[in-house]
Design an enzyme around this catalytic site. Sequence first.
Site, short mmCIF file in Angstrom:
data_model
loop_
_atom_site.label_atom_id
_atom_site.label_comp_id
_atom_site.label_asym_id
_atom_site.label_seq_id
_atom_site.Cartn_x
_atom_site.Cartn_y
_atom_site.Cartn_z
N TRP A 1 11.10 -50.08 10.26
CA TRP A 1 10.56 -51.11 11.20
C TRP A 1 9.30 -50.18 11.69
O TRP A 1 9.21 -49.44 12.37
CB TRP A 1 11.24 -51.47 12.39
CG TRP A 1 10.72 -52.47 13.19
CD1 TRP A 1 10.67 -53.86 12.96
CD2 TRP A 1 9.71 -52.33 14.10
NE1 TRP A 1 9.90 -54.29 13.83
CE2 TRP A 1 9.32 -53.49 14.91
CE3 TRP A 1 9.38 -51.13 14.99
CZ2 TRP A 1 8.50 -53.61 16.02
CZ3 TRP A 1 8.77 -51.45 16.23
CH2 TRP A 1 8.08 -52.49 16.74
N LYS B 1 13.44 -67.83 22.45
CA LYS B 1 13.86 -68.06 21.15
C LYS B 1 12.60 -68.81 20.12
O LYS B 1 12.83 -68.53 19.15
CB LYS B 1 15.06 -69.03 21.44
CG LYS B 1 16.25 -68.27 21.78
CD LYS B 1 16.77 -67.31 20.65
CE LYS B 1 18.09 -66.23 20.85
NZ LYS B 1 17.73 -65.41 21.91
N LYS C 1 16.40 -56.29 15.01
CA LYS C 1 17.48 -56.72 15.77
C LYS C 1 18.05 -55.60 16.85
O LYS C 1 18.36 -55.89 17.88
CB LYS C 1 19.10 -56.62 14.88
CG LYS C 1 20.28 -56.90 15.46
CD LYS C 1 20.05 -58.42 16.10
CE LYS C 1 21.28 -58.85 16.92
NZ LYS C 1 21.20 -60.14 17.49
#
Length: 598
Positions: free
Chosen positions: A74, A478, A593
């Site tokens: 990442w 979200k 994550k």
Amino acid sequence: MCGIIGYLGNKKALEILLDGLEKLEYRGYDSCGLVIFNSSQNYYLQKTVGSTKALREKIKSLFEGNWGIAHTRWATHGGVTDFNAHPHYDCRQEIFVVHNGIIENFKEIKQRLLEKGHKFSSETDTEVFAHLVEDYLKLEKSLEEAVKKAIKEIEGTFAFLVVSKNEPEKIIGIKKSSPLILGVGKNEFLLASDPTPISFLTKNVVYLDDYDMVILKKDGFQIFSLKENKYKKPKINSIDWEIKTEQNNIFEHYMLKEIFEEAKAFGETIKDKIQEKKVIFEELNGLKIERINKIILTGCGTAYYACLYGKYLFEDYLEKETRAEIASELRYENYSYDKKTLFICISQSGETIDTLEALKIAKEKGAITVGIINVPGSSMTRIVDYLILTKAGPELAVASTKAFISQLSILYLLAFYFAKNKNPDYLYEFLSLKNKIEEMLAKKEEIESLAKNLIDFKNFYYLGRKYEYPIALEGALKLKEIAYVHAEGYPAGEMKHGPIALIDKDFPTIVLAPQDSLFEKSISNLEEIKARKGKVVLISDSEKDFEVYSQIKIPQTKEEFYPFLITPLIHLFAYFFAKHLKREIDRPRNLAKSVTVE
Ligand code: AGP
């Protein structure tokens, strides 16, 4: 946050490393790479932009090597390119390094190495470490001695794996703040960022502490503590949980699968906590809430919203001063912890660097620390004084869904437990939430059609008061993180203090307004929005028709339990919005994550 893995044993390293990378992809997936060696010191290096799938496609030769290292990235320093993918190497392509973390002083090190004539092939911070080791290896007799010297120059966070083609069948691992675990198999070893890939090879693991350097060779391993400047006897732990490879053959995405597991996650998490109308926490034996005069909850993102829910609960149930703080802020605050402070950190991964660092500070300053964590064996689980594991099971989608429900359920039970089980009839209603969550999930079609009807809107507000305020924040997050649509969560009472200026027919608002003590206030906010032509989606248990754009009915429950019913709905809404925008739902852009870098 990246994933690193290294294998040394008697099997073919290529498949083990590729399979391990797939299990670590949740940690970052914009590029990846590996280097493997065979006994005659030949090696095969391959790196690529994209996921492990892209790496597999690029690997042409079935190079047979029995040891090597690999990385899934990442990006922090340097764009997403093949050259910036790890492993990185020195000038002569003899030393190879993979890294999870950030080298904060890499610029000055790189400048000094460039002046010494080193040639760099990437823009990353990591590459400086390969050249540093190259320099020290000219003075030291072994790779481990060179790493010991080079690491002293590094400021920041790291988990490094280092190999050299001239020192065959040896892997050096060293960590500070970033996770690194050693799996000890039968004549084979696996070093990795977390236990997931290890658990498929062995259940025996050694958790490394900061500044532990593991020297891994074919015939065994040693651990040298740079802190104590001596070798230390390794403590072999057993991974006492099954990490099932979550088969996902009925849902289109892991996120949808995990939303549909929210009721099960709730049930699993509370299963051993309620006995004969009493809540029990064996994990908290010895913790005396009477000795606590203030409580602080901390986490990041969705986990922080769970902290906010906990704050309202503890203030209502315990009447103790309770704060909920974003960990990346709390860790820099001069907060006065003491032995009467209860510090509760909440984290799905147990690796989030800001939460981890806030935990270390609180512990150093004498607070009593409790962790509400989903991944067993993660870094935070090994630091807290008291550990409460949520039992949501592996959560693989980047968006945290079922773990959030588990966090809320532990927080409610904790409030009930600390308040000495004072209103046991609430437990019956609490236990009924599992079925009520299932009822909410059954509204899948209704929510999907709402998402499709609103798909052209580019901005949303989510409004809630008290227990629904954290859920408003969660709903907005979200929509941002998986649909890439702008959304803001607000305390409903704040609308008149500015935000309502944005309301017009193109700016819908999701109002979370159960019939609780603040219902009338929330309805006034709703009317104010309607008066300005704003579209309102109302989620409420009220039977009344408020003549809004859409009204979603939820069942009645206790005031503090409505978040359990509303959460599945806002998760489904964000999921279907993202699905109809054709987003990469399980691996949204720019995210990972577990945020293990600052
Ligand atoms: C939630 O959907 C996000 N992926 C993110 O906000 C996440 O909750 C946050 O990074 C904290 O992660 P943790 O629970 O693993 O500490």
